[in-house]
Design an enzyme around this catalytic site. Structure first.
Site, short mmCIF file in Angstrom:
data_model
loop_
_atom_site.label_atom_id
_atom_site.label_comp_id
_atom_site.label_asym_id
_atom_site.label_seq_id
_atom_site.Cartn_x
_atom_site.Cartn_y
_atom_site.Cartn_z
N GLU A 1 7.58 54.19 1.53
CA GLU A 1 8.42 54.66 2.75
C GLU A 1 9.48 56.56 2.99
O GLU A 1 8.95 57.20 2.81
CB GLU A 1 8.03 53.88 3.94
CG GLU A 1 6.88 53.48 4.31
CD GLU A 1 6.48 52.40 3.49
OE1 GLU A 1 7.48 51.74 2.32
OE2 GLU A 1 5.80 51.85 3.83
N GLU B 1 3.75 44.72 3.58
CA GLU B 1 4.21 44.19 4.72
C GLU B 1 3.30 43.78 5.03
O GLU B 1 3.61 42.65 5.59
CB GLU B 1 3.95 45.21 5.27
CG GLU B 1 5.41 46.97 4.96
CD GLU B 1 5.62 47.50 6.30
OE1 GLU B 1 5.88 48.87 6.60
OE2 GLU B 1 6.69 47.54 6.96
#
Lengths: 225, 238
Positions: free
Chosen positions: B135, B115
């Site tokens: 995730e 990210e």
């Protein structure tokens, strides 16, 4: 229309009954056990029935599903069938897949989101080309333009569905929601949605189980709550 | 020159190099690193001598293995977690930094690592780089802007597939997908990245800042509004 509800992978096999498809999709959204939908079968027949059915809109029902949707396409996927496939999250194609948006060649235009979703999938230039020429794309061309995510065999679609079914079910729905929203929201607003969904997940048993399983180096047992 | 615990902050020949520095944990992103990165971004923004930002990872194993899960569950409540997230909006600060930013990625680039790279303007990677968003397989979702930044770079289907399955993306696939801009041999990664960024940053700083802003803000506007924004920004440089 065939469904199998005893599996985290929901499977819908398309046939010539658009009304039944809409009903099956609405039922699926209420089915807490389903974690991912694998949509396959006779896209051509489904597309034709969608053209004749005026009231029920399985495309809208498909696009509104909370769980991730994989479209497996092998064979003709033209016009309304392509509009239906464009409402899936990930499209996978077999070697004999063929795609066409031929409405305008018949004096019509798409009315199930085709002009909007095709443009978002392949960009304005390719979308106009496909809509105006009615050109047919084979699997390789569809892959190159980004209309399909990958080319493979049906087992690849099953494998992808199984991998998605292994994720935390609530997390998978929120991932879908946040990524889908990224196309419509400014970056800052999208980040706000992502953060809110992420913090909402703090309240779920699945998140606690996921972290516990990671610490204990085992596979998590998610319950979808 | 830095008193940071989890980062190295270095100024070299017109650019800032921020190196994530917890190599014993593959630079896992923790609360301390969040605070220090926020401080470092402020320094990059405010220092007129700094014309660009390079983010790299220390150690052999990778750029950043993701969030430090040992700290999860330590937030006092959801209300506090939400307040803290916006008290200092680190990820918007990185995305909106008015100078060119680049990530130099090697080895593991997972979760928050991916990210962070996705919020940079440019990405250079070595062949051994491997990318993933794990995730959802832990019952979480990406929370450093990944659900918004990644689809803007690689498109919705690939972003969905990566975020839903957690599967690994090789450096080769990352190049084909448009996520990595340049692939370089591991031993040259940081030298090449610095050289590329310095080259990018050698253009007039005002033009770079406004071009970046026009592209990023314009992507969220209708075409007509984007064209108006572009005209307004261009007029500032005349």
């Amino acid at each position: 229309m065939t469904t199998d509800n005893h599996d985290p992978i929901a499977r819908l096999t398309l046939d010539a009954d658009a009304v039944a498809l809409t009903a099956a999709l609405l039922a699926l959204d209420a089915d807490a056990g389903a974690r991912v939908l694998l949509l396959s079968g006779d896209w051509s027949a489904a597309g034709a029935s969608l053209r004749d059915a005026s009231d029920d809109d399985p495309v809208a029902a498909l696009a509104a599903l909370r769980i991730p949707v994989i479209a497996w396409v092998d064979g003709d996927c033209h016009d309304e069938a392509l509009e239906l496939a464009l409402a899936a999250d990930i499209r996978l194609a077999g070697e004999s897949a063929a795609f066409r948006m031929g409405h305008a060649r018949e004096g019509r235009i798409p009315s199930h989101g085709g002009t909007q979703r095709l443009t978002r999938a392949v960009g304005r230039g390719q979308a106009l080309r496909l809509l105006l020429t009615g050109e047919t794309l084979d699997a390789d061309e569809a892959f190159r333009t980004g209309l399909v995510h990958d080319i493979g065999v049906v087992e690849d679609a099953e494998e992808l569905a199984a991998a998605i079914a292994d994720a935390g079910p609530v997390a998978a729905q929120y991932v879908k929601e946040a990524i889908a929203a990224s196309a419509d929201l400014p970056l800052r607003d999208g980040m706000r949605l992502e953060a809110d969904l992420s913090i909402l997940l703090h309240s779920t048993a699945d998140r606690a189980e996921g972290l516990r399983a990671f610490a204990e180096k085992r596979k998590p047992r998610f319950e979808g709550r | 020159m830095s008193a940071f615990e989890t980062l190295r902050y270095e100024k070299r020949d017109g650019i800032a190099v921020v190196t994530l520095c917890r190599p014993e944990a593959i630079n896992a992103f923790n609360v301390r690193m969040r605070d220090e990165l926020s401080e470092a971004l402020g320094a990059v923004r405010d220092d007129a001598e700094v014309r660009g930002l390079l983010i790299a990872g220390d150690g052999e194993r990778g750029f950043c293995a993701g969030a430090d899960l040992t700290e999860f569950g330590t937030a006092p409540s959801q209300a506090v977690a939400r307040y803290v997230r916006w008290a200092r909006d680190l990820w918007s600060a990185l995305a909106e930094l008015p100078k060119p930013t680049m990530a130099a990625v090697h080895g593991y680039c997972f979760g928050s690592g991916l990210e962070i790279a996705a919020l940079c303007d440019l990405r250079v990677a070595s062949q051994d780089a491997v990318f993933a968003l794990p995730e959802a397989s832990l019952g979480l979702i990406p929370a450093a802007g990944g659900t918004q930044s990644l689809p803007r770079i690689v498109g919705l289907p690939r972003a969905m597939e990566l975020a839903l399955t957690g599967r690994r993306m090789t450096s080769g696939e990352a190049v084909r997908a448009g996520f990595v801009d340049w692939l370089v041999p591991r031993e040259q990664l940081h030298v090449v990245a610095e050289a590329r960024l310095r080259d990018v940053a050698s253009a007039p700083a005002g033009a770079l800042a406004l071009a970046k802003r026009a592209v990023n803000e314009g992507a969220d506007l209708t075409l007509a509004d984007g064209l108006r924004l572009e005209r307004r920004l261009a007029a500032r440089l005349r």
